[in-house]
Design a protein around this motif. Structure first.
Motif, PDB file in Angstrom:
ATOM      1  N   ALA A  75       0.836  -1.204   0.000  1.00  0.00           N
ATOM      2  CA  ALA A  75       0.000   0.000   0.000  1.00  0.00           C
ATOM      3  C   ALA A  75       0.868   1.251   0.000  1.00  0.00           C
ATOM      4  O   ALA A  75       0.545   2.243  -0.668  1.00  0.00           O
ATOM      5  CB  ALA A  75      -0.930  -0.002   1.205  1.00  0.00           C
ATOM      6  N   ALA A  76       1.976   1.220   0.729  1.00  0.00           N
ATOM      7  CA  ALA A  76       2.887   2.370   0.763  1.00  0.00           C
ATOM      8  C   ALA A  76       3.514   2.603  -0.605  1.00  0.00           C
ATOM      9  O   ALA A  76       3.696   3.754  -1.024  1.00  0.00           O
ATOM     10  CB  ALA A  76       3.967   2.146   1.816  1.00  0.00           C
ATOM     11  N   VAL A  77       3.836   1.547  -1.327  1.00  0.00           N
ATOM     12  CA  VAL A  77       4.424   1.688  -2.665  1.00  0.00           C
ATOM     13  C   VAL A  77       3.397   2.275  -3.629  1.00  0.00           C
ATOM     14  O   VAL A  77       3.704   3.187  -4.407  1.00  0.00           O
ATOM     15  CB  VAL A  77       4.968   0.335  -3.170  1.00  0.00           C
ATOM     16  N   VAL A  78       2.151   1.773  -3.560  1.00  0.00           N
ATOM     17  CA  VAL A  78       1.099   2.303  -4.441  1.00  0.00           C
ATOM     18  C   VAL A  78       0.817   3.756  -4.098  1.00  0.00           C
ATOM     19  O   VAL A  78       0.709   4.610  -4.987  1.00  0.00           O
ATOM     20  CB  VAL A  78      -0.177   1.438  -4.346  1.00  0.00           C
ATOM     21  N   LEU A  79       0.684   4.048  -2.812  1.00  0.00           N
ATOM     22  CA  LEU A  79       0.464   5.434  -2.387  1.00  0.00           C
ATOM     23  C   LEU A  79       1.638   6.312  -2.795  1.00  0.00           C
ATOM     24  O   LEU A  79       1.447   7.445  -3.246  1.00  0.00           O
ATOM     25  CB  LEU A  79       0.260   5.508  -0.873  1.00  0.00           C
TER      26      LEU A  79
END
Length: 89
Positions: free
Chosen positions: A8-12
């Protein structure tokens, strides 16, 4: 941090990097992977700063998001300033 949290951090970070590139002044000649990288770093740094100053809770935080976007704009601007220009041959 779990694998899902990291994903999720990478997508965000990719979204934050794209926003930073849109909001940064001037035309950037840096590749998209570098924009995404700057966004990922900005996402982590913005969350860390928000937690450091007590602005972030357990869930989503408006202040953390604002810090992430501001850091992404600054990061994209700085990386673009030092990234060599493409030459057209």
């Amino acid at each position: 941090m779990t694998i899902a949290g990291l994903a999720a951090a990478v997508v965000l970070g990719a979204v934050i990097g794209a926003l930073g590139r849109l909001l940064a002044p001037g035309r950037e000649s840096m590749p998209i992977w570098l924009t995404i990288g700057a966004g990922i770093v900005a996402a982590f740094a913005g969350t860390g700063l928000a937690q450091l100053f007590g602005l972030a809770g357990d869930g989503w935080s408006l202040w953390a998001t604002i810090l992430q976007i501001v850091l992404a704009v600054v990061g994209v601007f700085l990386v673009a300033a030092f990234w060599p220009e493409r030459t057209h041959r």
